[in-house]
Design an enzyme around this catalytic site. Structure first.
Site, PDB file in Angstrom:
ATOM      1  N   GLY A 146      12.324  11.903 -34.773  1.00  0.00           N
ATOM      2  CA  GLY A 146      11.415  10.847 -34.007  1.00  0.00           C
ATOM      3  C   GLY A 146       9.980  11.253 -33.989  1.00  0.00           C
ATOM      4  O   GLY A 146       9.365  10.575 -33.122  1.00  0.00           O
ATOM      5  N   CYS A 147       9.222  11.963 -34.883  1.00  0.00           N
ATOM      6  CA  CYS A 147       8.153  12.223 -34.555  1.00  0.00           C
ATOM      7  C   CYS A 147       7.045  11.132 -35.456  1.00  0.00           C
ATOM      8  O   CYS A 147       7.058  11.281 -36.788  1.00  0.00           O
ATOM      9  CB  CYS A 147       7.962  13.766 -35.074  1.00  0.00           C
ATOM     10  SG  CYS A 147       6.298  14.341 -34.728  1.00  0.00           S
TER      11      CYS A 147
END
Length: 188
Positions: free
Chosen positions: A66-67
């Site tokens: 999710g970065c």
């Protein structure tokens, strides 16, 4: 990186271009995928000048799924300048809606799990031509971009469609690659 284990060559090329580590896909000289017992190693060889420039940066590229800002240590790294993007092909609203409807049918992993993102390339006048899935939305975009670049696609001939929100990192990745439109299923 944490990523779904499919289309890793596409992911490597797309990530390298969308993060500005190379100027274009031709600077990625080799991609080698080596499956291991518990992980997969992806090795890239890039143009020597780009590798030298990369060594001068202070950035850790290890990231989670999710970065969008992985490894950025400063605001300048997170909000890197992006060149103006050329206007792409005209967008037909009916074609856009048809591509949105088709996208979910082109997500076999999401059909099984209900928890996977996708990105797809819509070629103007043709429709949805390339879809990649990943547990991470940034990875799905990078995989689709990498598939297009590896195939020599014209990024002015269509637009990117994503199943996630249009966060600034997704827009920045697209613009860095020269994509003129990013259409998102979710809210900005």
């Amino acid at each position: 990186m944490l990523a779904s284990p499919a289309d890793l060559e596409d992911f490597a090329v797309g990530f390298t271009v969308s993060e500005g580590l190379v100027a274009n896909a031709s600077e990625v000289l080799e991609v080698r995928v080596e499956p291991g017992e518990h992980a997969v190693d992806v090795h890239l060889r890039i143009a020597p000048a780009r590798f030298s420039a990369l060594l001068q940066q202070r950035r850790n590229l290890t990231g989670r799924t999710g970065c969008g800002l992985c490894g950025a240590e400063t605001l300048e790294q997170a909000l890197r300048p992006v060149a103006a993007v050329q206007a792409g092909a005209p967008i037909d609203v009916e074609e856009l809606h048809a591509a949105l409807r088709e996208l979910s049918s082109r997500q076999p992993l999401n059909a099984q799990t209900g928890s996977v993102h996708a990105a797809g390339w819509v070629s103007a006048g043709v429709g949805l031509i390339c879809v990649r899935e990943d547990v991470g939305r940034h990875n799905a975009l990078d995989k689709t971009l990498g598939a297009l670049l590896r195939a020599g696609a014209d990024l002015n001939s269509g637009y990117m469609l994503i199943t996630s929100r249009a966060s600034f990192e997704m827009v920045q990745k697209s613009a860095t690659a020269g994509i003129g439109l990013l259409a998102a299923v979710s809210a900005p």
